[in-house]
Design a protein around this motif. Structure first.
Motif, PDB file in Angstrom:
ATOM      1  N   MET A   1       0.607  -1.595   0.257  1.00  0.00           N
ATOM      2  CA  MET A   1       0.229   0.082   0.089  1.00  0.00           C
ATOM      3  C   MET A   1       0.496   1.581  -0.219  1.00  0.00           C
ATOM      4  N   SER A   2       0.605   2.242  -0.902  1.00  0.00           N
ATOM      5  CA  SER A   2       1.658   3.461  -1.403  1.00  0.00           C
ATOM      6  C   SER A   2       1.225   4.722   0.035  1.00  0.00           C
ATOM      7  N   ALA A   3       2.199   5.668   0.540  1.00  0.00           N
ATOM      8  CA  ALA A   3       1.700   6.255   1.145  1.00  0.00           C
ATOM      9  C   ALA A   3       0.062   7.524   0.877  1.00  0.00           C
ATOM     10  N   THR A   4       0.030   7.452  -0.524  1.00  0.00           N
ATOM     11  CA  THR A   4      -1.158   8.265  -1.008  1.00  0.00           C
ATOM     12  C   THR A   4      -2.471   6.947  -0.734  1.00  0.00           C
ATOM     13  N   SER A   5      -1.880   5.632  -0.984  1.00  0.00           N
ATOM     14  CA  SER A   5      -3.552   5.499  -0.895  1.00  0.00           C
ATOM     15  C   SER A   5      -4.804   5.457   0.565  1.00  0.00           C
ATOM     16  N   THR A   6      -5.596   4.960   0.149  1.00  0.00           N
ATOM     17  CA  THR A   6      -6.359   5.227   1.417  1.00  0.00           C
ATOM     18  C   THR A   6      -6.902   4.021   1.233  1.00  0.00           C
ATOM     19  N   VAL A   7      -7.699   3.203   2.872  1.00  0.00           N
ATOM     20  CA  VAL A   7      -7.503   2.103   3.795  1.00  0.00           C
ATOM     21  C   VAL A   7      -9.467   2.479   3.036  1.00  0.00           C
ATOM     22  N   SER A   8      -9.734   1.177   2.748  1.00  0.00           N
ATOM     23  CA  SER A   8     -11.476   0.752   1.647  1.00  0.00           C
ATOM     24  C   SER A   8     -12.171   1.382   2.792  1.00  0.00           C
ATOM     25  N   GLU A   9     -13.296   1.055   2.059  1.00  0.00           N
ATOM     26  CA  GLU A   9     -14.800   1.704   3.213  1.00  0.00           C
ATOM     27  C   GLU A   9     -15.154   0.281   3.853  1.00  0.00           C
ATOM     28  N   SER A  10     -14.612  -0.466   3.952  1.00  0.00           N
ATOM     29  CA  SER A  10     -15.005  -2.237   4.228  1.00  0.00           C
ATOM     30  C   SER A  10     -13.978  -2.578   5.515  1.00  0.00           C
ATOM     31  N   PHE A  11     -13.082  -1.625   5.297  1.00  0.00           N
ATOM     32  CA  PHE A  11     -12.022  -2.482   6.113  1.00  0.00           C
ATOM     33  C   PHE A  11     -12.528  -2.093   7.737  1.00  0.00           C
ATOM     34  N   GLN A  12     -11.407  -3.462   8.260  1.00  0.00           N
ATOM     35  CA  GLN A  12     -12.316  -3.826   9.481  1.00  0.00           C
ATOM     36  C   GLN A  12     -10.983  -3.866  10.273  1.00  0.00           C
ATOM     37  N   ILE A  13     -10.620  -3.984  11.564  1.00  0.00           N
ATOM     38  CA  ILE A  13      -9.417  -3.930  12.376  1.00  0.00           C
ATOM     39  C   ILE A  13     -10.397  -5.231  12.843  1.00  0.00           C
ATOM     40  N   THR A  14      -9.642  -6.753  13.226  1.00  0.00           N
ATOM     41  CA  THR A  14     -10.709  -7.418  14.055  1.00  0.00           C
ATOM     42  C   THR A  14      -9.686  -8.517  14.853  1.00  0.00           C
ATOM     43  N   THR A  15     -10.369  -9.027  15.164  1.00  0.00           N
ATOM     44  CA  THR A  15     -10.136 -10.237  16.962  1.00  0.00           C
ATOM     45  C   THR A  15     -10.262 -11.311  17.075  1.00  0.00           C
ATOM     46  N   ILE A  16      -9.708 -12.235  17.465  1.00  0.00           N
ATOM     47  CA  ILE A  16     -10.756 -13.502  17.324  1.00  0.00           C
ATOM     48  C   ILE A  16     -10.899 -13.668  19.248  1.00  0.00           C
ATOM     49  N   ILE A  17     -12.168 -13.696  19.992  1.00  0.00           N
ATOM     50  CA  ILE A  17     -11.721 -13.838  21.732  1.00  0.00           C
ATOM     51  C   ILE A  17     -12.391 -14.534  21.910  1.00  0.00           C
ATOM     52  N   ARG A  18     -11.773 -15.713  22.449  1.00  0.00           N
ATOM     53  CA  ARG A  18     -12.489 -17.279  23.508  1.00  0.00           C
ATOM     54  C   ARG A  18     -13.749 -16.628  24.614  1.00  0.00           C
ATOM     55  N   TYR A  19     -14.846 -17.371  24.024  1.00  0.00           N
ATOM     56  CA  TYR A  19     -15.968 -17.122  24.950  1.00  0.00           C
ATOM     57  C   TYR A  19     -15.878 -18.469  25.620  1.00  0.00           C
ATOM     58  N   GLU A  20     -15.723 -18.582  27.343  1.00  0.00           N
ATOM     59  CA  GLU A  20     -16.371 -20.331  27.803  1.00  0.00           C
ATOM     60  C   GLU A  20     -16.944 -19.749  29.312  1.00  0.00           C
ATOM     61  N   SER A  21     -17.769 -20.324  29.455  1.00  0.00           N
ATOM     62  CA  SER A  21     -18.258 -19.625  30.698  1.00  0.00           C
ATOM     63  C   SER A  21     -17.697 -20.397  31.732  1.00  0.00           C
ATOM     64  N   GLY A  22     -17.789 -19.486  33.412  1.00  0.00           N
ATOM     65  CA  GLY A  22     -16.685 -20.045  33.903  1.00  0.00           C
ATOM     66  C   GLY A  22     -15.278 -20.262  34.085  1.00  0.00           C
ATOM     67  N   LEU A  23     -15.003 -19.892  32.841  1.00  0.00           N
ATOM     68  CA  LEU A  23     -13.565 -19.296  32.583  1.00  0.00           C
ATOM     69  C   LEU A  23     -12.463 -19.408  34.057  1.00  0.00           C
ATOM     70  N   LEU A  24     -13.216 -18.320  34.150  1.00  0.00           N
ATOM     71  CA  LEU A  24     -12.409 -17.759  35.424  1.00  0.00           C
ATOM     72  C   LEU A  24     -12.974 -17.479  36.905  1.00  0.00           C
ATOM     73  N   ALA A  25     -14.071 -18.288  36.756  1.00  0.00           N
ATOM     74  CA  ALA A  25     -15.299 -18.005  38.036  1.00  0.00           C
ATOM     75  C   ALA A  25     -15.345 -17.220  38.958  1.00  0.00           C
ATOM     76  N   SER A  26     -15.232 -15.957  38.323  1.00  0.00           N
ATOM     77  CA  SER A  26     -14.847 -14.765  39.192  1.00  0.00           C
ATOM     78  C   SER A  26     -16.737 -14.318  39.275  1.00  0.00           C
ATOM     79  N   GLN A  27     -16.487 -13.221  39.805  1.00  0.00           N
ATOM     80  CA  GLN A  27     -17.727 -12.737  40.656  1.00  0.00           C
ATOM     81  C   GLN A  27     -18.008 -11.486  39.846  1.00  0.00           C
ATOM     82  N   THR A  28     -17.168 -10.536  39.774  1.00  0.00           N
ATOM     83  CA  THR A  28     -17.153  -9.449  39.374  1.00  0.00           C
ATOM     84  C   THR A  28     -17.703  -9.050  37.473  1.00  0.00           C
ATOM     85  N   SER A  29     -18.655  -7.936  37.724  1.00  0.00           N
ATOM     86  CA  SER A  29     -19.364  -7.821  36.790  1.00  0.00           C
ATOM     87  C   SER A  29     -20.157  -9.320  35.778  1.00  0.00           C
TER      88      SER A  29
END
Length: 108
Positions: free
Chosen positions: A1-29
């Motif tokens: 990508m050149s310095a003058t090019s732009t990111v497309s409107e559909s560009f997204q920042i992504t991450t994948i998060i693991r969800y597991e009920s009771g993972l840390l057995a915390s009572q917070t939040s």
């Protein structure tokens, strides 16, 4: 990508998060959905994923409003609330999930 090019409107920042009920057995939040308690700690390393998303948004010079919205403790609570919307009450079993989080730049 050149310095003058732009990111497309559909560009997204992504991450994948693991969800597991009771993972840390915390009572917070805790949030109760269908008589089950869900906590921020059920999303593995959620704060680290939040930092990664915000660092990428800053690097891409995304609007300050978006970065401020999802930063800090308030931003973590907002991210958590949005994630809860996608953990369906009627899902089968307590098997861990991989949740894809996609962040898109707000329009000016």
């Amino acid at each position: 990508m050149s310095a003058t090019s732009t990111v497309s409107e559909s560009f997204q920042i992504t991450t994948i998060i693991r969800y597991e009920s009771g993972l840390l057995a915390s009572q917070t939040s805790q949030t109760c959905i269908a008589d089950k308690f869900m906590t921020i700690d059920d999303f593995y390393l959620l704060a680290s994923h939040q930092d990664k998303l915000m660092n990428a948004a800053k690097h891409l010079n995304w609007p300050v409003q978006l970065i401020e919205l999802y930063s800090g403790t308030r931003g973590l609570q907002i991210l958590f609330a949005k994630l809860l919307l996608h953990i369906h009450e009627d899902r089968k079993g307590d098997a861990p999930l991989q949740v894809l989080v996609a962040l898109a730049e707000m329009e000016h």
